[in-house]
Design a protein around this motif. Structure first.
Motif, PDB file in Angstrom:
ATOM      1  N   LEU A 144      46.903 -36.657 -31.962  1.00 19.59           N
ATOM      2  CA  LEU A 144      47.786 -36.579 -32.758  1.00 19.59           C
ATOM      3  C   LEU A 144      48.983 -37.809 -32.629  1.00 19.59           C
ATOM      4  O   LEU A 144      49.748 -37.927 -33.584  1.00 19.59           O
ATOM      5  CB  LEU A 144      48.647 -35.123 -32.800  1.00 19.59           C
ATOM      6  CG  LEU A 144      47.720 -33.841 -32.807  1.00 19.59           C
ATOM      7  CD1 LEU A 144      48.644 -32.556 -32.377  1.00 19.59           C
ATOM      8  CD2 LEU A 144      47.149 -33.732 -34.339  1.00 19.59           C
ATOM      9  N   GLU A 145      48.707 -38.382 -31.681  1.00 18.10           N
ATOM     10  CA  GLU A 145      49.649 -39.561 -31.630  1.00 18.10           C
ATOM     11  C   GLU A 145      48.882 -40.825 -31.003  1.00 18.10           C
ATOM     12  O   GLU A 145      47.730 -40.782 -30.675  1.00 18.10           O
ATOM     13  CB  GLU A 145      50.810 -39.281 -30.386  1.00 18.10           C
ATOM     14  CG  GLU A 145      51.838 -38.427 -30.941  1.00 18.10           C
ATOM     15  CD  GLU A 145      52.844 -39.456 -31.543  1.00 18.10           C
ATOM     16  OE1 GLU A 145      52.741 -40.714 -31.578  1.00 18.10           O
ATOM     17  OE2 GLU A 145      53.711 -38.859 -31.995  1.00 18.10           O
ATOM     18  N   ASP A 146      49.221 -41.967 -31.108  1.00 17.85           N
ATOM     19  CA  ASP A 146      48.814 -43.169 -30.558  1.00 17.85           C
ATOM     20  C   ASP A 146      48.874 -43.196 -29.144  1.00 17.85           C
ATOM     21  O   ASP A 146      49.979 -43.301 -28.658  1.00 17.85           O
ATOM     22  CB  ASP A 146      49.219 -44.407 -31.266  1.00 17.85           C
ATOM     23  CG  ASP A 146      48.752 -45.526 -30.870  1.00 17.85           C
ATOM     24  OD1 ASP A 146      49.011 -46.011 -29.399  1.00 17.85           O
ATOM     25  OD2 ASP A 146      48.195 -46.468 -31.644  1.00 17.85           O
ATOM     26  N   PRO A 147      47.985 -43.136 -28.567  1.00 20.61           N
ATOM     27  CA  PRO A 147      47.875 -42.936 -26.802  1.00 20.61           C
ATOM     28  C   PRO A 147      48.595 -43.917 -26.062  1.00 20.61           C
ATOM     29  O   PRO A 147      49.349 -43.997 -25.262  1.00 20.61           O
ATOM     30  CB  PRO A 147      46.530 -42.796 -26.387  1.00 20.61           C
ATOM     31  CG  PRO A 147      45.953 -43.329 -27.537  1.00 20.61           C
ATOM     32  CD  PRO A 147      46.546 -43.252 -28.762  1.00 20.61           C
ATOM     33  N   LEU A 148      48.347 -45.395 -26.888  1.00 19.64           N
ATOM     34  CA  LEU A 148      49.066 -46.550 -26.164  1.00 19.64           C
ATOM     35  C   LEU A 148      50.201 -46.716 -26.553  1.00 19.64           C
ATOM     36  O   LEU A 148      51.047 -46.767 -25.579  1.00 19.64           O
ATOM     37  CB  LEU A 148      47.997 -47.855 -26.719  1.00 19.64           C
ATOM     38  CG  LEU A 148      48.736 -49.111 -26.200  1.00 19.64           C
ATOM     39  CD1 LEU A 148      48.444 -49.247 -24.657  1.00 19.64           C
ATOM     40  CD2 LEU A 148      47.760 -50.466 -26.658  1.00 19.64           C
ATOM     41  N   GLU A 149      50.765 -46.214 -27.632  1.00 15.70           N
ATOM     42  CA  GLU A 149      52.290 -46.622 -27.818  1.00 15.70           C
ATOM     43  C   GLU A 149      52.921 -45.505 -26.956  1.00 15.70           C
ATOM     44  O   GLU A 149      54.092 -45.781 -26.620  1.00 15.70           O
ATOM     45  CB  GLU A 149      52.553 -46.415 -29.092  1.00 15.70           C
ATOM     46  CG  GLU A 149      51.999 -47.406 -29.880  1.00 15.70           C
ATOM     47  CD  GLU A 149      52.277 -47.343 -31.596  1.00 15.70           C
ATOM     48  OE1 GLU A 149      53.161 -46.486 -31.724  1.00 15.70           O
ATOM     49  OE2 GLU A 149      51.951 -48.275 -32.625  1.00 15.70           O
ATOM     50  N   ALA A 150      52.408 -44.241 -26.990  1.00 18.62           N
ATOM     51  CA  ALA A 150      52.967 -43.264 -26.126  1.00 18.62           C
ATOM     52  C   ALA A 150      53.415 -43.578 -24.681  1.00 18.62           C
ATOM     53  O   ALA A 150      54.109 -43.188 -23.951  1.00 18.62           O
ATOM     54  CB  ALA A 150      52.305 -41.886 -26.525  1.00 18.62           C
ATOM     55  N   ASP A 151      52.229 -44.020 -24.119  1.00 20.05           N
ATOM     56  CA  ASP A 151      52.165 -44.505 -22.662  1.00 20.05           C
ATOM     57  C   ASP A 151      53.064 -45.652 -22.449  1.00 20.05           C
ATOM     58  O   ASP A 151      53.918 -45.434 -21.550  1.00 20.05           O
ATOM     59  CB  ASP A 151      50.691 -44.722 -22.418  1.00 20.05           C
ATOM     60  CG  ASP A 151      50.517 -44.811 -20.855  1.00 20.05           C
ATOM     61  OD1 ASP A 151      51.586 -44.636 -19.948  1.00 20.05           O
ATOM     62  OD2 ASP A 151      49.210 -45.144 -20.522  1.00 20.05           O
ATOM     63  N   ILE A 152      53.199 -46.413 -23.410  1.00 20.70           N
ATOM     64  CA  ILE A 152      54.014 -47.678 -23.388  1.00 20.70           C
ATOM     65  C   ILE A 152      55.420 -46.952 -23.382  1.00 20.70           C
ATOM     66  O   ILE A 152      56.503 -47.602 -22.525  1.00 20.70           O
ATOM     67  CB  ILE A 152      53.975 -48.857 -24.379  1.00 20.70           C
ATOM     68  CG1 ILE A 152      52.621 -49.394 -23.857  1.00 20.70           C
ATOM     69  CG2 ILE A 152      55.060 -49.729 -24.310  1.00 20.70           C
ATOM     70  CD1 ILE A 152      51.972 -50.444 -25.060  1.00 20.70           C
ATOM     71  N   ASP A 153      55.761 -46.365 -24.255  1.00 20.55           N
ATOM     72  CA  ASP A 153      57.351 -45.894 -24.515  1.00 20.55           C
ATOM     73  C   ASP A 153      57.545 -44.980 -23.096  1.00 20.55           C
ATOM     74  O   ASP A 153      58.678 -45.139 -22.899  1.00 20.55           O
ATOM     75  CB  ASP A 153      57.047 -44.790 -25.655  1.00 20.55           C
ATOM     76  CG  ASP A 153      57.066 -45.518 -26.906  1.00 20.55           C
ATOM     77  OD1 ASP A 153      57.334 -46.687 -26.999  1.00 20.55           O
ATOM     78  OD2 ASP A 153      57.015 -44.919 -28.223  1.00 20.55           O
ATOM     79  N   PHE A 154      56.626 -44.398 -22.288  1.00 21.05           N
ATOM     80  CA  PHE A 154      57.270 -43.557 -21.368  1.00 21.05           C
ATOM     81  C   PHE A 154      57.530 -44.547 -20.172  1.00 21.05           C
ATOM     82  O   PHE A 154      58.676 -44.359 -19.625  1.00 21.05           O
ATOM     83  CB  PHE A 154      55.901 -42.796 -20.843  1.00 21.05           C
ATOM     84  CG  PHE A 154      56.013 -41.969 -19.496  1.00 21.05           C
ATOM     85  CD1 PHE A 154      56.437 -40.670 -19.788  1.00 21.05           C
ATOM     86  CD2 PHE A 154      55.593 -42.524 -18.360  1.00 21.05           C
ATOM     87  CE1 PHE A 154      56.545 -39.852 -18.568  1.00 21.05           C
ATOM     88  CE2 PHE A 154      55.847 -41.795 -17.220  1.00 21.05           C
ATOM     89  CZ  PHE A 154      56.472 -40.609 -17.310  1.00 21.05           C
ATOM     90  N   HIS A 155      56.681 -45.450 -19.883  1.00 16.43           N
ATOM     91  CA  HIS A 155      57.046 -46.276 -19.077  1.00 16.43           C
ATOM     92  C   HIS A 155      58.437 -47.185 -19.188  1.00 16.43           C
ATOM     93  O   HIS A 155      59.274 -47.557 -18.342  1.00 16.43           O
ATOM     94  CB  HIS A 155      55.894 -47.644 -18.645  1.00 16.43           C
ATOM     95  CG  HIS A 155      54.651 -46.525 -18.055  1.00 16.43           C
ATOM     96  ND1 HIS A 155      54.683 -46.447 -16.696  1.00 16.43           N
ATOM     97  CD2 HIS A 155      53.641 -46.265 -18.623  1.00 16.43           C
ATOM     98  CE1 HIS A 155      53.624 -45.999 -16.411  1.00 16.43           C
ATOM     99  NE2 HIS A 155      52.959 -45.651 -17.511  1.00 16.43           N
ATOM    100  N   SER A 156      58.561 -47.574 -20.420  1.00  9.85           N
ATOM    101  CA  SER A 156      59.629 -48.431 -20.892  1.00  9.85           C
ATOM    102  C   SER A 156      61.181 -47.573 -20.935  1.00  9.85           C
ATOM    103  O   SER A 156      62.070 -47.831 -20.449  1.00  9.85           O
ATOM    104  CB  SER A 156      59.523 -48.689 -22.286  1.00  9.85           C
ATOM    105  OG  SER A 156      58.551 -49.791 -22.527  1.00  9.85           O
TER     106      SER A 156
END
Length: 235
Positions: A144-156
């Motif tokens: 339901l979400e873009d996995p790479l973008e979500a992961d990057i947003d988490f670390h950012s």
């Protein structure tokens, strides 16, 4: 031939074309570029724009101008790797396992400390931002979400929550490093998305204000990814 555009756009297009060619080793280190006339002819661009492009590449560390030697290609150790253009050119090529290792070593040096600082310094809105990114990672597991973008947003979000201005300034660089390393480490693990549970442990520690645990959980995750890459290099 570059696309028709105004002078500045043509200059930037040439910077990107030559920059990508240098990163892909289409020009040998220590060797000169094609002559100014050849570049003008090949890309159908003016001498003025060519000279400006060369100056911009020199400022990024890819080229150097010396008396009697002219303009030559610099080795990677001279490149400004923190320059967004240089990082994008590396990304657009196929990064080596050694490059992936270098990125992960940097992440291992920075992100656990950022997580510990976030546990100490994060405001409620920072915790919410990290939590929102974590929720998106959970949704990504369900497609339901873009996995790479979500992961990057988490670390950012963790870098922002650290409140360390130097870490915050490095955010764009770390985001680029993440785009490289996450894609390949997930591929090597044989998974499509990063582990939600591993990231949840980091979030829980930060939300609880437990700096040592935040550092420990972040370090464990980064070290695992680095070990995976190092194992591939040795294989």
């Amino acid at each position: 031939m570059l696309q028709t555009a105004n002078h500045n756009n043509l200059t930037h297009q040439l910077v990107h074309e030559l920059g990508k060619a240098i990163v892909r080793e289409q020009f040998a280190v220590g060797e000169g570029l094609p002559s100014e006339a050849e570049i003008c002819n090949r890309y159908q661009i003016s001498r003025t724009a060519t000279r400006e492009a060369v100056k911009m590449l020199a400022a990024k560390g890819l080229l150097v101008s010396r008396p009697r030697k002219g303009i030559t290609v610099q080795s990677r150790e001279h490149w400004n790797l923190f320059d967004p253009d240089v990082l994008d050119w590396i990304l657009s090529s196929t990064p080596s396992l050694q490059t992936l290792r270098d990125f992960l070593q940097l992440r291992l040096a920075i992100e656990p400390e950022a997580a510990a600082l976030a546990a100490k310094n994060a405001k409620p809105e920072d915790i919410k931002a990290i939590g929102n990114a974590l929720a998106r990672m959970k949704a990504a597991e369900e497609g339901l979400e873009d996995p790479l973008e979500a992961d990057i947003d988490f670390h950012s979000a963790i870098l922002r929550a650290s409140k360390n201005p130097f870490f915050m300034q490095l955010r764009s660089f770390i985001e680029t490093a993440l785009k490289v390393s996450i894609r390949f480490t997930n591929q090597f693990k044989g998974v499509d998305t990063a582990s939600y549970e591993e990231h949840r442990k980091i979030y829980d520690a930060i939300a609880a204000g437990d700096a040592p645990l935040a550092h420990q959980t972040s370090h464990a995750m980064e070290a695992e990814a680095l070990q995976l890459i190092e194992g591939r290099i040795k294989a």
